[in-house]
Design a protein around this motif. Structure first.
Motif, PDB file in Angstrom:
ATOM      1  N   ALA A 155     -69.556 -73.259  30.342  1.00  0.00           N
ATOM      2  CA  ALA A 155     -69.777 -72.907  31.742  1.00  0.00           C
ATOM      3  C   ALA A 155     -68.587 -73.269  32.628  1.00  0.00           C
ATOM      4  CB  ALA A 155     -71.041 -73.594  32.263  1.00  0.00           C
ATOM      5  N   ASP A 156     -67.966 -74.452  32.390  1.00  0.00           N
ATOM      6  CA  ASP A 156     -66.886 -74.882  33.287  1.00  0.00           C
ATOM      7  C   ASP A 156     -65.640 -75.391  32.564  1.00  0.00           C
ATOM      8  OD1 ASP A 156     -67.696 -77.331  32.301  1.00  0.00           O
ATOM      9  OD2 ASP A 156     -68.701 -77.944  34.142  1.00  0.00           O
ATOM     10  N   GLN A 157     -65.660 -75.360  31.224  1.00  0.00           N
ATOM     11  CA  GLN A 157     -64.522 -75.790  30.410  1.00  0.00           C
ATOM     12  C   GLN A 157     -64.170 -77.274  30.584  1.00  0.00           C
ATOM     13  OE1 GLN A 157     -62.764 -73.749  27.993  1.00  0.00           O
ATOM     14  NE2 GLN A 157     -64.750 -72.763  28.360  1.00  0.00           N
ATOM     15  N   LYS A 158     -65.105 -78.055  31.079  1.00  0.00           N
ATOM     16  CA  LYS A 158     -64.901 -79.497  31.197  1.00  0.00           C
ATOM     17  C   LYS A 158     -65.442 -80.180  29.935  1.00  0.00           C
ATOM     18  CE  LYS A 158     -65.143 -79.688  36.246  1.00  0.00           C
ATOM     19  NZ  LYS A 158     -65.884 -80.237  37.413  1.00  0.00           N
ATOM     20  N   PRO A 159     -64.922 -81.394  29.605  1.00  0.00           N
ATOM     21  CA  PRO A 159     -65.452 -82.105  28.438  1.00  0.00           C
ATOM     22  C   PRO A 159     -66.973 -82.223  28.520  1.00  0.00           C
ATOM     23  CG  PRO A 159     -63.505 -83.220  29.258  1.00  0.00           C
ATOM     24  CD  PRO A 159     -63.828 -82.146  30.256  1.00  0.00           C
ATOM     25  N   ALA A 160     -67.638 -81.887  27.435  1.00  0.00           N
ATOM     26  CA  ALA A 160     -69.100 -81.902  27.416  1.00  0.00           C
ATOM     27  C   ALA A 160     -69.624 -83.335  27.366  1.00  0.00           C
ATOM     28  CB  ALA A 160     -69.611 -81.117  26.212  1.00  0.00           C
ATOM     29  N   SER A 161     -70.804 -83.527  27.917  1.00  0.00           N
ATOM     30  CA  SER A 161     -71.481 -84.827  27.828  1.00  0.00           C
ATOM     31  C   SER A 161     -72.254 -84.858  26.510  1.00  0.00           C
ATOM     32  CB  SER A 161     -72.436 -85.021  29.011  1.00  0.00           C
ATOM     33  OG  SER A 161     -71.740 -85.035  30.224  1.00  0.00           O
ATOM     34  N   VAL A 162     -71.600 -85.326  25.475  1.00  0.00           N
ATOM     35  CA  VAL A 162     -72.214 -85.309  24.152  1.00  0.00           C
ATOM     36  C   VAL A 162     -72.830 -86.667  23.829  1.00  0.00           C
ATOM     37  CG1 VAL A 162     -70.709 -83.510  23.252  1.00  0.00           C
ATOM     38  CG2 VAL A 162     -70.040 -85.892  23.007  1.00  0.00           C
ATOM     39  N   GLY A 188     -85.527 -88.885  31.566  1.00  0.00           N
ATOM     40  CA  GLY A 188     -85.981 -88.515  32.900  1.00  0.00           C
ATOM     41  C   GLY A 188     -84.880 -87.927  33.749  1.00  0.00           C
ATOM     42  N   GLN A 189     -83.889 -87.316  33.109  1.00  0.00           N
ATOM     43  CA  GLN A 189     -82.744 -86.765  33.832  1.00  0.00           C
ATOM     44  C   GLN A 189     -82.755 -85.244  33.834  1.00  0.00           C
ATOM     45  OE1 GLN A 189     -79.042 -88.504  32.496  1.00  0.00           O
ATOM     46  NE2 GLN A 189     -79.866 -90.582  32.488  1.00  0.00           N
ATOM     47  N   GLU A 190     -81.939 -84.691  34.711  1.00  0.00           N
ATOM     48  CA  GLU A 190     -81.865 -83.241  34.863  1.00  0.00           C
ATOM     49  C   GLU A 190     -81.353 -82.581  33.585  1.00  0.00           C
ATOM     50  OE1 GLU A 190     -79.548 -80.117  37.845  1.00  0.00           O
ATOM     51  OE2 GLU A 190     -79.997 -82.151  38.524  1.00  0.00           O
ATOM     52  N   GLU A 191     -81.895 -81.441  33.284  1.00  0.00           N
ATOM     53  CA  GLU A 191     -81.551 -80.726  32.057  1.00  0.00           C
ATOM     54  C   GLU A 191     -80.071 -80.366  32.021  1.00  0.00           C
ATOM     55  OE1 GLU A 191     -82.335 -76.245  31.100  1.00  0.00           O
ATOM     56  OE2 GLU A 191     -84.136 -77.344  30.506  1.00  0.00           O
ATOM     57  N   ILE A 192     -79.469 -80.484  30.824  1.00  0.00           N
ATOM     58  CA  ILE A 192     -78.118 -79.999  30.559  1.00  0.00           C
ATOM     59  C   ILE A 192     -78.244 -78.858  29.567  1.00  0.00           C
ATOM     60  CG2 ILE A 192     -75.861 -80.561  29.590  1.00  0.00           C
ATOM     61  CD1 ILE A 192     -76.220 -83.404  30.586  1.00  0.00           C
ATOM     62  N   SER A 193     -77.639 -77.732  29.863  1.00  0.00           N
ATOM     63  CA  SER A 193     -77.898 -76.499  29.113  1.00  0.00           C
ATOM     64  C   SER A 193     -77.616 -76.625  27.622  1.00  0.00           C
ATOM     65  CB  SER A 193     -77.078 -75.344  29.701  1.00  0.00           C
ATOM     66  OG  SER A 193     -75.683 -75.635  29.606  1.00  0.00           O
ATOM     67  N   TYR A 194     -76.616 -77.421  27.242  1.00  0.00           N
ATOM     68  CA  TYR A 194     -76.252 -77.526  25.827  1.00  0.00           C
ATOM     69  C   TYR A 194     -76.860 -78.764  25.155  1.00  0.00           C
ATOM     70  CZ  TYR A 194     -72.677 -80.355  28.191  1.00  0.00           C
ATOM     71  OH  TYR A 194     -72.030 -81.258  29.006  1.00  0.00           O
ATOM     72  N   LEU A 195     -77.766 -79.452  25.854  1.00  0.00           N
ATOM     73  CA  LEU A 195     -78.458 -80.611  25.268  1.00  0.00           C
ATOM     74  C   LEU A 195     -79.956 -80.364  25.311  1.00  0.00           C
ATOM     75  CD1 LEU A 195     -76.540 -83.723  26.689  1.00  0.00           C
ATOM     76  CD2 LEU A 195     -76.613 -82.946  24.322  1.00  0.00           C
ATOM     77  N   ALA A 247     -79.564 -68.051  16.551  1.00  0.00           N
ATOM     78  CA  ALA A 247     -78.164 -68.437  16.699  1.00  0.00           C
ATOM     79  C   ALA A 247     -78.006 -69.893  17.106  1.00  0.00           C
ATOM     80  CB  ALA A 247     -77.482 -67.548  17.733  1.00  0.00           C
ATOM     81  N   SER A 248     -79.015 -70.461  17.771  1.00  0.00           N
ATOM     82  CA  SER A 248     -78.849 -71.793  18.321  1.00  0.00           C
ATOM     83  C   SER A 248     -79.876 -72.787  17.823  1.00  0.00           C
ATOM     84  CB  SER A 248     -78.960 -71.742  19.846  1.00  0.00           C
ATOM     85  OG  SER A 248     -80.270 -71.343  20.219  1.00  0.00           O
ATOM     86  N   ALA A 249     -80.952 -72.303  17.237  1.00  0.00           N
ATOM     87  CA  ALA A 249     -82.045 -73.153  16.768  1.00  0.00           C
ATOM     88  C   ALA A 249     -82.718 -73.899  17.914  1.00  0.00           C
ATOM     89  CB  ALA A 249     -81.565 -74.139  15.709  1.00  0.00           C
ATOM     90  N   GLN A 250     -82.498 -73.464  19.154  1.00  0.00           N
ATOM     91  CA  GLN A 250     -83.167 -74.113  20.267  1.00  0.00           C
ATOM     92  C   GLN A 250     -84.635 -73.709  20.298  1.00  0.00           C
ATOM     93  OE1 GLN A 250     -81.070 -73.341  23.873  1.00  0.00           O
ATOM     94  NE2 GLN A 250     -79.236 -74.437  23.235  1.00  0.00           N
ATOM     95  N   ILE A 251     -85.462 -74.672  20.547  1.00  0.00           N
ATOM     96  CA  ILE A 251     -86.895 -74.422  20.533  1.00  0.00           C
ATOM     97  C   ILE A 251     -87.308 -73.768  21.843  1.00  0.00           C
ATOM     98  CG2 ILE A 251     -89.156 -75.521  20.421  1.00  0.00           C
ATOM     99  CD1 ILE A 251     -87.768 -77.729  18.770  1.00  0.00           C
ATOM    100  N   THR A 252     -87.908 -72.615  21.750  1.00  0.00           N
ATOM    101  CA  THR A 252     -88.374 -71.929  22.948  1.00  0.00           C
ATOM    102  C   THR A 252     -89.872 -72.118  23.144  1.00  0.00           C
ATOM    103  OG1 THR A 252     -88.607 -69.897  21.652  1.00  0.00           O
ATOM    104  CG2 THR A 252     -86.551 -70.207  22.867  1.00  0.00           C
TER     105      THR A 252
END
Length: 268
Positions: free
Chosen positions: A58-65, A82-89, A109-114
């Motif tokens: 989204a912004d090319q900044k280092p990801a919070s991994v 209890g924190q705000e959602e991060i799209s890649y976490l 493609a992502s194995a994200q649970i919908t």
């Protein structure tokens, strides 16, 4: 190696330990670096991925991994803290075969649970669940706790990922709540009398629950409970045992990183 480098870059950007002229510390606050020394494998991994970090698409900044030891078969997202959602976490499945009491729909493609339908009380008691990190001895565990007299506790909220994020404590006429996975593990851990891993090895000195994936049953003794749980650590991001299992299954590090952090890319 890429995750650790990315985490270090993020800590440098944040400047959290600037007063100490440091970028990271040696505790759980910095992924348990713990002053471990170099070895041939760590040097090789660092050299072969030189300069590579994960950045948000989204912004090319280092990801919070983030990464941790072991899941229960499902990972968690930032809701565990209890924190705000991060799209890649987001919560992903590490299951390699679906038990009868689990039904998941995933984006291939992502194995994200919908969406999911999981009988958590049954699932967390199952010891034959197949997952990328099921080799870990804490993939399933059992904890015995004894609460003070006239004190009872209940699961008030369980997230879609299965992690418990709100415990209601009833002590006499007083009601209180313990929220977020870390506080729950710490507070309930104070009443641990024994912790048993999936191999039957017991630990009577543990002072913290391995994870916040658990279900509760009343014990036979007064004020005693048995917690059936799974996983070790906060559960957000990459399971280290899971990454190891995926590598053994033939996946390379780029595939593994994309699986856990979908929405990031390796830069450069």
């Amino acid at each position: 190696a890429v995750c650790a480098r990315t985490f270090a870059c993020q800590m440098i950007r944040d400047g959290k330990y600037g007063d100490y002229q440091a970028d990271v510390d040696d505790s759980v606050n910095s992924q348990v670096y713990n002053r471990n020394g170099e070895n041939a494998k760590s040097i090789q991994a660092a050299d072969e991925t030189k300069g590579q970090i994960l950045v948000s698409q989204a912004d090319q900044k280092p990801a919070s991994v983030y990464y941790y030891s072991t899941s229960c078969g499902i990972s968690a997202g930032m809701e565990a803290w209890g924190q705000e959602e991060i799209s890649y976490l987001k919560s992903v499945s590490l299951l390699t075969a679906l038990p009868e009491n689990v039904s998941l729909q995933t984006e291939s493609a992502s194995a994200q649970i919908t969406s999911e339908t999981i009988d958590w009380d049954s699932f967390l008691k199952q010891t034959d669940v197949a997952a990328y990190d099921s080799e870990s001895r804490y993939f399933r565990w059992k904890a015995c706790i004894t609460l003070p007299q006239d004190t009872y506790f209940y699961i008030e909220k369980r997230e879609a990922s299965g992690e418990v994020t709100d415990i209601r404590v009833q002590s006499g006429m007083q009601t209180s709540h313990i929220t977020t996975e870390n506080k729950i593990r710490q507070e309930i851990g104070k009443y641990l009398t024994a912790l048993e891993d999936k191999n039957g090895k017991k630990d009577t000195s543990a002072k913290m629950l391995p994870s916040a994936w658990f279900t509760i049953e009343a014990g036979t003794a007064p004020n005693s409970y048995i917690l059936y749980g799974g996983g070790l650590g906060h559960g957000i991001g990459m399971s280290q045992y899971g990454a190891n299992g995926m590598a053994k299954a033939g996946k390379d590090y780029q595939e593994i990183l994309q699986y856990f952090f979908h929405g990031t890319e390796i830069n450069p």
